[in-house]
Design an enzyme around this catalytic site. Structure first.
Site, PDB file in Angstrom:
ATOM      1  N   GLY A   1      -9.105  21.614 102.697  1.00 40.75           N
ATOM      2  CA  GLY A   1     -10.083  22.054 101.712  1.00 40.75           C
ATOM      3  C   GLY A   1     -10.085  21.202 100.464  1.00 40.75           C
ATOM      4  O   GLY A   1      -9.575  20.088 100.463  1.00 40.75           O
TER       5      GLY A   1
ATOM      6  N   HIS B   1     -13.586  13.641 103.104  1.00 40.95           N
ATOM      7  CA  HIS B   1     -13.767  14.667 104.138  1.00 40.95           C
ATOM      8  C   HIS B   1     -15.186  14.593 104.724  1.00 40.95           C
ATOM      9  O   HIS B   1     -15.381  14.737 105.929  1.00 40.95           O
ATOM     10  CB  HIS B   1     -13.571  16.070 103.555  1.00 40.95           C
ATOM     11  CG  HIS B   1     -12.189  16.341 103.036  1.00 40.95           C
ATOM     12  ND1 HIS B   1     -11.931  16.546 101.704  1.00 40.95           N
ATOM     13  CD2 HIS B   1     -10.997  16.447 103.667  1.00 40.95           C
ATOM     14  CE1 HIS B   1     -10.637  16.782 101.534  1.00 40.95           C
ATOM     15  NE2 HIS B   1     -10.052  16.719 102.705  1.00 40.95           N
TER      16      HIS B   1
ATOM     17  N   LYS C   1      -6.853   7.197 105.571  1.00 37.47           N
ATOM     18  CA  LYS C   1      -6.182   7.426 104.288  1.00 37.47           C
ATOM     19  C   LYS C   1      -4.739   7.887 104.498  1.00 37.47           C
ATOM     20  O   LYS C   1      -3.837   7.485 103.781  1.00 37.47           O
ATOM     21  CB  LYS C   1      -6.990   8.476 103.511  1.00 37.47           C
ATOM     22  CG  LYS C   1      -6.287   9.186 102.399  1.00 37.47           C
ATOM     23  CD  LYS C   1      -6.064   8.270 101.238  1.00 37.47           C
ATOM     24  CE  LYS C   1      -5.511   8.980 100.018  1.00 37.47           C
ATOM     25  NZ  LYS C   1      -4.580  10.032 100.275  1.00 37.47           N
TER      26      LYS C   1
ATOM     27  N   GLN D   1       0.125   9.710 109.225  1.00 37.46           N
ATOM     28  CA  GLN D   1      -0.342  10.912 109.942  1.00 37.46           C
ATOM     29  C   GLN D   1      -1.140  10.517 111.186  1.00 37.46           C
ATOM     30  O   GLN D   1      -1.015  11.158 112.233  1.00 37.46           O
ATOM     31  CB  GLN D   1      -1.194  11.747 108.985  1.00 37.46           C
ATOM     32  CG  GLN D   1      -1.837  12.952 109.588  1.00 37.46           C
ATOM     33  CD  GLN D   1      -2.423  13.861 108.528  1.00 37.46           C
ATOM     34  OE1 GLN D   1      -1.708  14.608 107.884  1.00 37.46           O
ATOM     35  NE2 GLN D   1      -3.710  13.779 108.324  1.00 37.46           N
TER      36      GLN D   1
ATOM     37  N   ARG E   1      -5.813  15.508  95.644  1.00 35.87           N
ATOM     38  CA  ARG E   1      -4.791  15.464  94.585  1.00 35.87           C
ATOM     39  C   ARG E   1      -5.254  14.683  93.354  1.00 35.87           C
ATOM     40  O   ARG E   1      -4.616  14.771  92.304  1.00 35.87           O
ATOM     41  CB  ARG E   1      -3.485  14.879  95.125  1.00 35.87           C
ATOM     42  CG  ARG E   1      -2.827  15.795  96.141  1.00 35.87           C
ATOM     43  CD  ARG E   1      -1.419  15.361  96.511  1.00 35.87           C
ATOM     44  NE  ARG E   1      -0.715  16.423  97.225  1.00 35.87           N
ATOM     45  CZ  ARG E   1      -0.676  16.542  98.561  1.00 35.87           C
ATOM     46  NH1 ARG E   1      -1.274  15.656  99.338  1.00 35.87           N
ATOM     47  NH2 ARG E   1      -0.031  17.544  99.123  1.00 35.87           N
TER      48      ARG E   1
HETATM   49  P1  AMP Z   1      -6.593  16.772 103.744  1.00 32.17           P
HETATM   50  O1  AMP Z   1      -7.570  17.858 103.404  1.00 32.17           O
HETATM   51  O2  AMP Z   1      -6.104  15.994 102.564  1.00 32.17           O
HETATM   52  O3  AMP Z   1      -5.505  17.238 104.670  1.00 32.17           O
HETATM   53  O4  AMP Z   1      -7.427  15.707 104.579  1.00 32.17           O
HETATM   54  C1  AMP Z   1      -8.150  16.094 105.727  1.00 32.17           C
HETATM   55  C2  AMP Z   1      -8.590  14.851 106.459  1.00 32.17           C
HETATM   56  O5  AMP Z   1      -9.390  14.032 105.604  1.00 32.17           O
HETATM   57  C3  AMP Z   1      -7.401  13.979 106.889  1.00 32.17           C
HETATM   58  O6  AMP Z   1      -7.630  13.487 108.202  1.00 32.17           O
HETATM   59  C4  AMP Z   1      -7.416  12.882 105.864  1.00 32.17           C
HETATM   60  O7  AMP Z   1      -6.839  11.673 106.326  1.00 32.17           O
HETATM   61  C5  AMP Z   1      -8.890  12.714 105.601  1.00 32.17           C
HETATM   62  N1  AMP Z   1      -9.121  12.056 104.317  1.00 32.17           N
HETATM   63  C6  AMP Z   1      -8.519  12.354 103.133  1.00 32.17           C
HETATM   64  N2  AMP Z   1      -8.918  11.509 102.155  1.00 32.17           N
HETATM   65  C7  AMP Z   1      -9.789  10.652 102.743  1.00 32.17           C
HETATM   66  C8  AMP Z   1     -10.551   9.526 102.258  1.00 32.17           C
HETATM   67  N3  AMP Z   1     -10.495   9.129 100.985  1.00 32.17           N
HETATM   68  N4  AMP Z   1     -11.347   8.873 103.149  1.00 32.17           N
HETATM   69  C9  AMP Z   1     -11.423   9.290 104.456  1.00 32.17           C
HETATM   70  N5  AMP Z   1     -10.727  10.323 104.957  1.00 32.17           N
HETATM   71  C10 AMP Z   1      -9.928  11.000 104.119  1.00 32.17           C
END
Ligand code: AMP
Length: 275
Positions: A28, A34, A146, A150, A184
């Site tokens: 979220g 995202h 990113k 992971q 973040r």
């Molecule tokens: P998170 O909500 O931070 O767990 O991220 C969810 C998904 O979005 C994960 O697969 C992340 O790698 C991806 N994500 C986060 N930041 C970015 C970004 N700047 N560009 C592309 N994908 C992202």
């Protein structure tokens, strides 16, 4: 857009969606990164499912679980506008009911870099993603470059556990000054926000220095000087994209990775060297 909050209900409802189903797991506080995953899923799937779950198991003690940004109303609107078909927002209780005891342990690939600094982080990530994949049963999983380690961990885990889900990695979306979008980033004060863009420049400096023939130790030392003076560096390195084992030179299928703290905010970023 349908919304479900119970795993059993989500599993039942998603089963009637047209295939192929593209699935985007998130925590979220949605941003342009995202939405890039969602666009990629939309372009390649008949149905797009998104989950929002701030997974306590992937936060180490002292991490930012409590203060992690949460804005479900805003996220819901953003997903609706972006054309998601189904949103799964489980409670912690429904994902980890009393008696829950099984974990997915990725092994060595999850113990270096982020796994060394955030103990148990990748166990939490692997466990929740396997659970979500079992609940949603998608054809393809969309994750972001990113979070480079992971991507390597999840590919390993899904391959090892004989999952048929196709993993698609989407390139990192950045602000104009190069800072990668991250939930973040909301923690950064204006000064830290300016300083934070130096992480991307440090990665570029490391890449250029290695590409022009410097040895790795010299290249890392020089690149760390590009980082804003207020930052505290956790690591800069070059790793194999599949195994996350450090390598000495830039070659196809490597990540130039870095992590640093700006104030109390810890950020990670990488460059993906594909060819
Ligand atoms: P998170 O909500 O931070 O767990 O991220 C969810 C998904 O979005 C994960 O697969 C992340 O790698 C991806 N994500 C986060 N930041 C970015 C970004 N700047 N560009 C592309 N994908 C992202």
């Amino acid at each position: 857009m349908h919304v479900a909050s119970e795993p059993g209900e989500a599993h039942r409802l998603v089963a009637s969606l047209p295939r192929p189903i593209g699935f985007v797991p998130t925590m979220g506080a949605l941003h342009a990164g995202h939405l890039a995953l969602l666009r990629a899923a939309r372009a390649q799937s008949a149905s797009v499912v998104v989950s929002i779950f701030v997974n306590p198991m992937q936060f180490a003690p002292g991490d930012d679980f409590e203060r992690y940004p949460r804005d479900i109303e805003r996220d819901r609107d953003a997903l609706e506008n972006a054309g998601a078909d189904f949103l799964f927002v489980p409670s912690t209780q429904s994902m980890y009911p009393p008696g829950f005891s099984t974990v997915v342990e990725p092994g060595a690939i999850g113990e270096s870099f982020e796994g060394e600094i955030r103990h148990g982080h990748f166990r939490g990530v692997a466990t929740v993603v396997v659970k979500l994949v079992n609940i949603i049963a998608p054809d393809a999983l969309y994750i972001g470059q990113k979070d480079a380690q992971q991507t390597a961990v999840l590919r390993r885990v899904l391959r090892d556990l004989n999952s048929n889900v196709v993993v698609r990695v989407v390139e990192t979306m950045r602000e104009r000054d190069g800072l990668a979008f991250s939930s973040r980033n909301a923690y950064l004060n204006p000064g830290e926000r300016v300083a934070a863009s130096s992480l991307h420049r440090a990665l570029l400096a490391l890449y250029e220095s290695l590409a022009s023939g410097s040895d790795k130790a010299t290249a890392i030392a020089n690149a760390s000087k590009v980082l804003d003076r207020s930052a505290r560096l956790d690591y800069l390195d070059v790793v194999d994209a599949d195994t996350f084992v450090p390598v000495d030179t830039i070659r196809p299928d490597t990540f130039v990775v870095g992590a640093a703290r700006f104030g109390t905010t810890r950020l990670i970023d990488n460059l993906w060297v594909r060819s």
